[in-house]
Write a protein that holds these residues in place. Structure first.
Motif, PDB file in Angstrom:
ATOM      1  N   ARG B  13       0.849  -1.200   0.000  1.00  0.00           N
ATOM      2  CA  ARG B  13       0.000   0.000   0.000  1.00  0.00           C
ATOM      3  C   ARG B  13       0.882   1.246   0.000  1.00  0.00           C
ATOM      4  NH1 ARG B  13      -3.889  -0.654   4.366  1.00  0.00           N
ATOM      5  NH2 ARG B  13      -5.302  -1.611   2.875  1.00  0.00           N
ATOM      6  N   LEU B  14       1.903   1.247   0.868  1.00  0.00           N
ATOM      7  CA  LEU B  14       2.779   2.419   0.921  1.00  0.00           C
ATOM      8  C   LEU B  14       3.458   2.625  -0.435  1.00  0.00           C
ATOM      9  CD1 LEU B  14       4.448   2.086   4.421  1.00  0.00           C
ATOM     10  CD2 LEU B  14       2.985   3.927   3.617  1.00  0.00           C
ATOM     11  N   GLY B  15       3.932   1.525  -1.018  1.00  0.00           N
ATOM     12  CA  GLY B  15       4.618   1.648  -2.301  1.00  0.00           C
ATOM     13  C   GLY B  15       3.710   2.246  -3.362  1.00  0.00           C
ATOM     14  N   LEU B  16       2.465   1.751  -3.378  1.00  0.00           N
ATOM     15  CA  LEU B  16       1.547   2.230  -4.419  1.00  0.00           C
ATOM     16  C   LEU B  16       1.051   3.631  -4.081  1.00  0.00           C
ATOM     17  CD1 LEU B  16      -0.401  -1.103  -4.929  1.00  0.00           C
ATOM     18  CD2 LEU B  16       1.472  -0.167  -6.281  1.00  0.00           C
ATOM     19  N   GLY B  19       3.580   5.719  -4.898  1.00  0.00           N
ATOM     20  CA  GLY B  19       3.495   5.546  -6.341  1.00  0.00           C
ATOM     21  C   GLY B  19       4.834   5.659  -7.039  1.00  0.00           C
ATOM     22  N   VAL B  20       5.662   6.567  -6.594  1.00  0.00           N
ATOM     23  CA  VAL B  20       6.866   6.874  -7.362  1.00  0.00           C
ATOM     24  C   VAL B  20       7.703   5.613  -7.586  1.00  0.00           C
ATOM     25  CG1 VAL B  20       8.704   8.538  -7.599  1.00  0.00           C
ATOM     26  CG2 VAL B  20       6.822   8.978  -6.031  1.00  0.00           C
ATOM     27  N   ASP B  21       8.110   4.989  -6.504  1.00  0.00           N
ATOM     28  CA  ASP B  21       9.109   3.935  -6.598  1.00  0.00           C
ATOM     29  C   ASP B  21       8.874   2.994  -7.766  1.00  0.00           C
ATOM     30  OD1 ASP B  21       9.948   5.173  -4.443  1.00  0.00           O
ATOM     31  OD2 ASP B  21       9.691   3.531  -3.013  1.00  0.00           O
ATOM     32  N   ALA B  22       7.749   2.257  -7.713  1.00  0.00           N
ATOM     33  CA  ALA B  22       7.531   1.218  -8.714  1.00  0.00           C
ATOM     34  C   ALA B  22       7.646   1.798 -10.114  1.00  0.00           C
ATOM     35  CB  ALA B  22       6.161   0.591  -8.510  1.00  0.00           C
ATOM     36  N   LEU B  23       7.043   2.966 -10.325  1.00  0.00           N
ATOM     37  CA  LEU B  23       7.020   3.497 -11.695  1.00  0.00           C
ATOM     38  C   LEU B  23       8.379   4.002 -12.121  1.00  0.00           C
ATOM     39  CD1 LEU B  23       3.471   4.710 -11.642  1.00  0.00           C
ATOM     40  CD2 LEU B  23       4.546   4.050 -13.773  1.00  0.00           C
ATOM     41  N   VAL B  24       9.125   4.611 -11.196  1.00  0.00           N
ATOM     42  CA  VAL B  24      10.483   5.031 -11.535  1.00  0.00           C
ATOM     43  C   VAL B  24      11.278   3.818 -12.006  1.00  0.00           C
ATOM     44  CG1 VAL B  24      12.666   5.815 -10.586  1.00  0.00           C
ATOM     45  CG2 VAL B  24      10.578   7.039 -10.041  1.00  0.00           C
ATOM     46  N   LEU B  64      17.496  -2.039  -8.121  1.00  0.00           N
ATOM     47  CA  LEU B  64      18.267  -1.478  -7.009  1.00  0.00           C
ATOM     48  C   LEU B  64      17.729  -0.114  -6.582  1.00  0.00           C
ATOM     49  CD1 LEU B  64      21.812  -2.297  -8.367  1.00  0.00           C
ATOM     50  CD2 LEU B  64      20.719  -3.334  -6.396  1.00  0.00           C
ATOM     51  N   LEU B  65      16.965   0.510  -7.493  1.00  0.00           N
ATOM     52  CA  LEU B  65      16.616   1.919  -7.276  1.00  0.00           C
ATOM     53  C   LEU B  65      15.883   2.140  -5.961  1.00  0.00           C
ATOM     54  CD1 LEU B  65      15.672   3.199 -10.813  1.00  0.00           C
ATOM     55  CD2 LEU B  65      17.480   3.987  -9.297  1.00  0.00           C
ATOM     56  N   SER B  66      14.916   1.273  -5.664  1.00  0.00           N
ATOM     57  CA  SER B  66      14.063   1.552  -4.504  1.00  0.00           C
ATOM     58  C   SER B  66      14.574   0.854  -3.248  1.00  0.00           C
ATOM     59  CB  SER B  66      12.642   1.085  -4.803  1.00  0.00           C
ATOM     60  OG  SER B  66      12.679  -0.282  -5.186  1.00  0.00           O
ATOM     61  N   LEU B  67      15.787   0.287  -3.346  1.00  0.00           N
ATOM     62  CA  LEU B  67      16.223  -0.583  -2.242  1.00  0.00           C
ATOM     63  C   LEU B  67      16.481   0.171  -0.939  1.00  0.00           C
ATOM     64  CD1 LEU B  67      18.565  -3.440  -3.386  1.00  0.00           C
ATOM     65  CD2 LEU B  67      16.464  -3.531  -2.047  1.00  0.00           C
ATOM     66  N   ASP B  68      17.203   1.287  -1.028  1.00  0.00           N
ATOM     67  CA  ASP B  68      17.676   1.865   0.245  1.00  0.00           C
ATOM     68  C   ASP B  68      16.497   2.338   1.089  1.00  0.00           C
ATOM     69  OD1 ASP B  68      16.941   3.911  -1.322  1.00  0.00           O
ATOM     70  OD2 ASP B  68      18.545   5.277  -0.706  1.00  0.00           O
ATOM     71  N   ARG B  69      15.304   2.482   0.479  1.00  0.00           N
ATOM     72  CA  ARG B  69      14.150   2.874   1.267  1.00  0.00           C
ATOM     73  C   ARG B  69      13.577   1.689   2.052  1.00  0.00           C
ATOM     74  NH1 ARG B  69      10.557   5.781  -0.544  1.00  0.00           N
ATOM     75  NH2 ARG B  69      10.775   7.804  -1.511  1.00  0.00           N
ATOM     76  N   LEU B  70      14.002   0.472   1.685  1.00  0.00           N
ATOM     77  CA  LEU B  70      13.303  -0.734   2.148  1.00  0.00           C
ATOM     78  C   LEU B  70      13.163  -0.745   3.670  1.00  0.00           C
ATOM     79  CD1 LEU B  70      11.985  -3.214   1.049  1.00  0.00           C
ATOM     80  CD2 LEU B  70      14.152  -4.411   1.162  1.00  0.00           C
ATOM     81  N   TYR B  71      14.278  -0.502   4.383  1.00  0.00           N
ATOM     82  CA  TYR B  71      14.198  -0.468   5.837  1.00  0.00           C
ATOM     83  C   TYR B  71      14.396   0.943   6.382  1.00  0.00           C
ATOM     84  CZ  TYR B  71      14.485  -5.559   5.769  1.00  0.00           C
ATOM     85  OH  TYR B  71      14.236  -6.884   5.549  1.00  0.00           O
ATOM     86  N   GLN B  72      15.016   1.814   5.596  1.00  0.00           N
ATOM     87  CA  GLN B  72      15.423   3.111   6.113  1.00  0.00           C
ATOM     88  C   GLN B  72      14.250   3.882   6.717  1.00  0.00           C
ATOM     89  OE1 GLN B  72      18.639   3.839   6.074  1.00  0.00           O
ATOM     90  NE2 GLN B  72      18.340   5.738   7.221  1.00  0.00           N
ATOM     91  N   THR B  73      13.144   3.991   5.982  1.00  0.00           N
ATOM     92  CA  THR B  73      12.042   4.813   6.497  1.00  0.00           C
ATOM     93  C   THR B  73      11.506   4.227   7.802  1.00  0.00           C
ATOM     94  OG1 THR B  73      10.708   3.594   4.915  1.00  0.00           O
ATOM     95  CG2 THR B  73      11.270   5.848   4.339  1.00  0.00           C
ATOM     96  N   ASP B  74      11.316   2.916   7.830  1.00  0.00           N
ATOM     97  CA  ASP B  74      10.832   2.299   9.070  1.00  0.00           C
ATOM     98  C   ASP B  74      11.814   2.533  10.201  1.00  0.00           C
ATOM     99  OD1 ASP B  74       8.447   1.329   8.167  1.00  0.00           O
ATOM    100  OD2 ASP B  74       9.295  -0.552   7.439  1.00  0.00           O
ATOM    101  N   TYR B  75      13.104   2.571   9.851  1.00  0.00           N
ATOM    102  CA  TYR B  75      14.146   2.786  10.854  1.00  0.00           C
ATOM    103  C   TYR B  75      14.049   4.199  11.410  1.00  0.00           C
ATOM    104  CZ  TYR B  75      19.005   3.173  12.542  1.00  0.00           C
ATOM    105  OH  TYR B  75      20.140   3.377  13.289  1.00  0.00           O
ATOM    106  N   GLU B  76      13.815   5.167  10.520  1.00  0.00           N
ATOM    107  CA  GLU B  76      13.857   6.564  10.951  1.00  0.00           C
ATOM    108  C   GLU B  76      12.605   6.974  11.716  1.00  0.00           C
ATOM    109  OE1 GLU B  76      14.575   8.495   7.303  1.00  0.00           O
ATOM    110  OE2 GLU B  76      16.745   8.212   7.374  1.00  0.00           O
ATOM    111  N   ASP B  77      11.435   6.423  11.352  1.00  0.00           N
ATOM    112  CA  ASP B  77      10.224   6.904  12.033  1.00  0.00           C
ATOM    113  C   ASP B  77       9.839   6.003  13.211  1.00  0.00           C
ATOM    114  OD1 ASP B  77       8.991   4.645  11.126  1.00  0.00           O
ATOM    115  OD2 ASP B  77       7.800   5.641   9.590  1.00  0.00           O
TER     116      ASP B  77
ATOM    117  N   LEU C  91      -0.244   6.773   5.265  1.00  0.00           N
ATOM    118  CA  LEU C  91      -1.419   5.966   5.606  1.00  0.00           C
ATOM    119  C   LEU C  91      -2.374   6.825   6.426  1.00  0.00           C
ATOM    120  CD1 LEU C  91       0.127   2.527   6.633  1.00  0.00           C
ATOM    121  CD2 LEU C  91      -0.789   3.227   4.431  1.00  0.00           C
ATOM    122  N   SER C  92      -3.648   6.545   6.277  1.00  0.00           N
ATOM    123  CA  SER C  92      -4.610   7.289   7.084  1.00  0.00           C
ATOM    124  C   SER C  92      -4.495   6.838   8.538  1.00  0.00           C
ATOM    125  CB  SER C  92      -6.024   7.022   6.579  1.00  0.00           C
ATOM    126  OG  SER C  92      -6.451   5.763   7.047  1.00  0.00           O
ATOM    127  N   VAL C  93      -5.051   7.631   9.430  1.00  0.00           N
ATOM    128  CA  VAL C  93      -5.000   7.296  10.854  1.00  0.00           C
ATOM    129  C   VAL C  93      -5.528   5.878  11.083  1.00  0.00           C
ATOM    130  CG1 VAL C  93      -6.012   7.838  13.084  1.00  0.00           C
ATOM    131  CG2 VAL C  93      -5.154   9.673  11.625  1.00  0.00           C
TER     132      VAL C  93
END
Ligand code: HEM
Ligand code: ATP
Ligand code: ATP
Ligand code: MG
Ligand code: MG
Lengths: 257, 220, 206, 220, 206
Positions: B13-16, B19-24, B64-77, C91-93
């Motif tokens: 869901r996040l990827g879609l 949107g950017v990642d997959a299409l890039v 490889l393009l979308s790889l570094d986001r794979l864990y990074q965002t979850d790590y940061e937030d 994501l929504s709340v």
């Protein structure tokens, strides 16, 4: 594991004693070996009937290649040990040996390609063995880059160790696939590396050189390990704190805090 | 186990959403592939022979393009802490992440591959083998990529570093995939695909453990 | 010998010692308040308790058994709330919370009430990135309501919360304790909670 | 103006925390480029034809790899607010960001290109044109990329859509670069480079404004 | 007609109205405390004051001239501190602050004293990601000390700060006001500051 463990357990007096004991001998052997080896290689051995004088590159090239491969196994094994037993000495062993191995790999590559110029008329040929060595070099560099990619050294060590082990599993696969790939697309090199038989008069210097390189590898690795351990110990002392001061006062009062 | 699919669904869901990642990824795949006719000069016969190989390689780079986001965002937030603190073992977490990544990149590449085949004038007989090789090699890329992403978690220059770590390990896959192409074109036997399948299984069995170890290391 | 306790704990972050030889103990229904200046190690201690960090020294035990012995069990029994809210901006709340419900195998029908409880029902459909600081914190708190947990580890739970929010938090704590749960939380402001044990950290003056 | 250079320096430092990082970027190109022979075979004449296309592909890859991070991290950790609240106009900020990005991706590629040419057996005559094409096309990649990165910031649908209008703009740039290679090898005229140069100037003149506008849009 | 004032301000975030017809006014040396429940629009108002957001309606003026008329000047006179600390994890504490000094053309020699003042001198070389929440907040506060600004806009400046930190903050505010600066800040806890004007927001019950 938390970063500090490195310092807390890195107290390998035994290793330091061993290193201090052996290093003079290793140093002596290295000097002697290279002296003899180079003499045999450059003067006391005949030029190759088809390669002429350039064959003498082999005496650097082949030992370098061998040590390069040995060093990678060393790094991989040490990394595995550090992941399994969490012994910091293993970390140090891997971290210390990696650059040495990388250097030998580079030496093999450079000497090889210098050799290739007269042999194949090109500095670089996608020959199977060359290629798999190029990849080995990349693995070394990846390991090194990962080690240095973090603000927290412990984090780097851990990541690098995992990478090294994965690489170790992967190296044979790489070798196999590259050989196969190379035969798949028929290579245009006529010269077969490691031709069927090498004349004894060439083998002797080759082995002396190989042995010297091996000893040299251990010498440099031990020196680097020692330096790293002493540094760790220094920092450790830096952060030692009197326990009394560290104990947190616990005031357990009931009722409204 | 429900956690596993929940995680896959969320990442999809996040990827879609973004949107950017997959299409890039797909765009890069097509654009980069489309470069080669100009680079080689469009003589069909040479091109068609190379088309498959180019497609495979460019696909590898695109993934490889979308790889570094794979864990990074979850790590940061802070999500990674929460994810790690669930009954779901980290190994399965790694697997779920890799699966989501494959669905977001590998699958679109498979769909886009025929288009690139057209651009590169891939001969009829080449499509089946190309798709099969892609289908067999992209999962390994996602698995290895996941490992790479976990290894560089919290490092500088994530993206470039991952690429640098992963590609040498990926070479055998590429070789086998290309060999599969030739096999498909009747040059050799079909064994490359069998070996590739073997590697798929091996990667599936081993990388999650390595990735989990790397993730634990990130909790310093 | 209490239900949840740690003895002789030492913690280092990076290459730096944070605290040494620290003990804590909490029994079912008790609340433990970690107080101390910035950098004294409150968050670090909470991460140790959660198993996100390994103590360099000492053991943390639940019911007598060291948590390192059975990590799955420990993870399953605790809820952790860090400085970061772990809210996905895209994501929504509702989606945010529903994911965690699914991920932790909590029943679906707990999501709506939880949002209601923390006062985010109105923003159910709003994207995570539209939330204000306090609203984001409330969403993080909502995760605690998905399923009853035996151990809550909360790092400055009331940060960015308004007075209602703080009142809400006190209620939540009271309920958890009534269930026999243990609540460990760090906070700089003095919260009006009945009989909490106070654990003061000074950190190591390095 | 000092703010401009301060920002460039900071981004460089963030990208190249240590000497290692700079090297990693260069090596990244070699690894990515060295991947192709495994798929398309080691035959020198074949490789030499593809060398240019490969180099350009890798250039695009590098440009894209680090792009989404260009503004995203500053946006997420609040730095972007602070950056926007300085006497330095947003247009210059955009320019500084793009410059830093080029120094981190474009320049290393120029350094790595000759080595890549060596292992790909690029004919002597090919080096000049290759470097020229890269030198002319990479700046546009960074400038356009910066715009794209700014557009997806708020990640409102619109931004995403426009990004897909941006990315295809890479095509003409890369195609012209490739054409330049052939031209250099005496296949065509040299005009591709003139066109590229024109595009460079246009991008330099226009993208900062567009990017600045996009950044203001993200502040909703 | 005061130095810094806004009249009839209306603010929407996304498609949602946050507040309407809001006025504020502050003269040199005054402090304005924005109070209100979560989501009432404190941060939004501060972003309006900083010019990071455009009011849907109404004008904000400095010395009688609308800030929209000369943005550069307004930017140059204010310092803004948001919920986020804008600390780069991979830069050291000193590097982080030094960058902002360079970026804002503040003299270099202000960095060390600023770090000293907020109590981070000891962590000068530590990487940003090693900082605890409060230490990060202190680093953000240090930015205020780089160069004297006529207007401080601070969004929950004391979040995550310990009692010393709060004391430090009060000192800073006092000094800024003594210089004739205006301080606007939002906060949930009641800070012991001498004669602050309190501006209460309720937000629109949508
Ligand atoms: C970059 C270039 C090259 C690399 C990386 C390379 C790599 C290697 C390696 C790894 C070995 C040891 C393998 C083993 O013993 O199992 C080796 C051995 C050897 N290489 Fe090379 N090689 C290169 C170029 C050359 C060239 C150009 C020649 C000769 C024209 C050459 C001739 C030999 C010979 C004669 C041996 C010893 C054979 C043997 O012990 O099996 N190499 N090389
Ligand atoms: N980026 C945004 N996009 C859309 N809506 C937003 C955004 N940020 C905040 N909002 C909405 O605007 C309203 C006010 O938000 P704001 O952050 O100003 O509140 P606040 O008073 O700062 O709350 P808190 O005390 O929690 O910080 C909230 O209802 C929030 O949902
Ligand atoms: N990820 C990390 N890596 C290395 N050191 C860290 C890390 N996080 C925190 N530290 C250091 O460990 C010490 C304790 O940090 P911790 O976050 O536990 O303090 P705290 O009590 O939570 O402070 P605060 O009240 O500001 O949240 C601090 O001195 C900090 O510099
Ligand atoms: Mg904390
Ligand atoms: Mg706010």
């Amino acid at each position: 594991m938390s970063g500090s463990a490195f310092h807390r357990f890195a107290n390998p007096r035994r290793f330091l004693r061993l290193a201090d004991a052996t290093m003079p001998w290793l140093a002596g052997l290295t000097v002697l070996g290279f002296a003899v080896g180079l003499y045999l290689a450059l003067w006391a051995s005949p030029p190759d009937y088809q390669q002429g004088e350039t064959v003498r590159i082999m005496y650097v090239h082949v030992p370098a290649a061998w040590i390069a491969m040995f060093a990678y196994c060393w790094v991989g094994a040490a990394s595995a040990a550090s992941l399994i037993w969490r012994h910091p000495l293993a970390d140090v062993a891997a971290e210390a040996a990696a650059p040495v191995g990388a250097a030998f790999t580079l030496l093999a590559l450079v000497s090889g390609s210098l050799w290739g110029r007269p042999m194949w008329g090109a500095y670089w040929v996608w020959d199977a063995r060359l290629t798999s060595f190029l990849l080995l070099f990349f693995l070394y560099l990846g390991h090194w880059a990962l080690l240095n990619a973090f603000d927290d050294p412990q984090r780097g060590r851990r990541s690098a160790a995992i990478l090294a082990v994965v690489g170790l599993i992967n190296v044979p696969i790489i070798k196999f696939s590259v050989d196969w790939w190379n035969t798949l697309h028929q290579p245009e090199s006529v010269f077969k590396m490691g031709g069927p038989s090498i004349d004894p008069s060439m083998l002797r210097p080759l082995f002396v050189m190989a042995l010297s390189c091996q000893v040299y590898f251990f010498l440099v690795t031990f020196m680097r390990m020692k330096a790293m351990l002493l540094e760790a110990r220094r920092q450790n002392a830096l952060y030692r704190v009197p326990r009394a001061q560290a104990v947190a006062r616990r005031t357990a009062e009931s009722g409204r805090a | 186990m429900s956690g596993f699919f929940a995680l896959v669904r969320r990442d999809l869901r996040l990827g879609l959403r973004q949107g950017v990642d997959a299409l890039v990824v797909v765009l890069f795949f097509l654009v980069a592939g489309a470069l080669f006719p100009f680079a080689i000069g469009p003589e069909p016969e040479r091109l068609s022979h190379l088309a498959g190989g180019i497609a495979l390689t460019v696909a590898a780079l695109a993934a490889l393009l979308s790889l570094d986001r794979l864990y990074q965002t979850d790590y940061e937030d802070g999500s990674l802490d929460q994810l790690a603190l669930s009954p779901l073992p980290l190994e399965l977490l790694a697997l779920a992440k890799a699966l989501a990544h494959w669905l977001l990149t590998g699958l679109p590449l498979l769909i886009a591959a025929p288009i690139l085949g057209l651009i590169l004038r891939l001969p009829e007989a080449g499509y089946g083998p190309l798709l099969l090789s892609l289908a067999l090699s992209t999962p390994i890329l996602s698995l290895l990529g996941g490992l790479g992403a976990a290894l560089v978690l919290g490092a500088r220059r994530g993206g470039v570093l991952i690429t640098f770590l992963i590609l040498p390990l990926y070479v055998p896959v590429l070789v086998l995939g290309a060999a599969g192409l030739d096999a498909g074109l009747g040059v050799g036997g079909t064994d490359p695909w069998l070996v590739l399948g073997g590697l798929d299984i091996a990667a599936l069995a081993l990388t999650p453990w390595a990735t989990a170890a790397a993730l634990r290391g990130a909790q310093v | 010998m209490s239900l949840f306790q740690g003895n002789g704990l030492a913690c280092w972050r990076g290459e730096i010692p944070v605290f040494e030889d620290l003990d804590f103990a909490a029994d079912a229904g008790e609340a433990l308040w970690l107080a101390g200046p910035n950098g004294s190690g409150k968050s670090s201690l909470l991460r140790l308790m959660a198993g996100l960090l390994e103590p360099v020294d000492g053991v943390i035990a639940w019911g007598g058994a060291p948590i390192a012995a059975d990590r799955e069990a420990h993870r399953a029994r605790l809820r952790y709330l860090g400085h970061l809210d772990a809210v996905k901006p895209h994501l929504s709340v509702a989606e945010n919370l529903r994911f965690w419900a699914e991920y932790w195998d909590a029943p679906h029908n707990t999501v709506a009430p939880a949002l209601e409880r923390v006062g985010l029902a109105r923003l159910r459909e709003a994207a995570g990135r539209r939330l204000s600081a306090g609203q984001r914190r409330r969403l993080a708190l909502a995760r605690l309501l998905l399923a009853p947990a035996a151990l809550w580890l909360l790092d400055e739970p009331t940060a960015a919360l308004d007075s209602d929010g703080i009142a809400l938090f006190s209620e939540l704590v009271a309920e958890c304790r009534a269930r026999g749960g243990i609540v460990v939380f760090s906070s700089h402001e003095v919260l009006a909670l009945p009989d909490v044990r106070r654990l003061a950290l000074e950190g190591i003056a390095a």
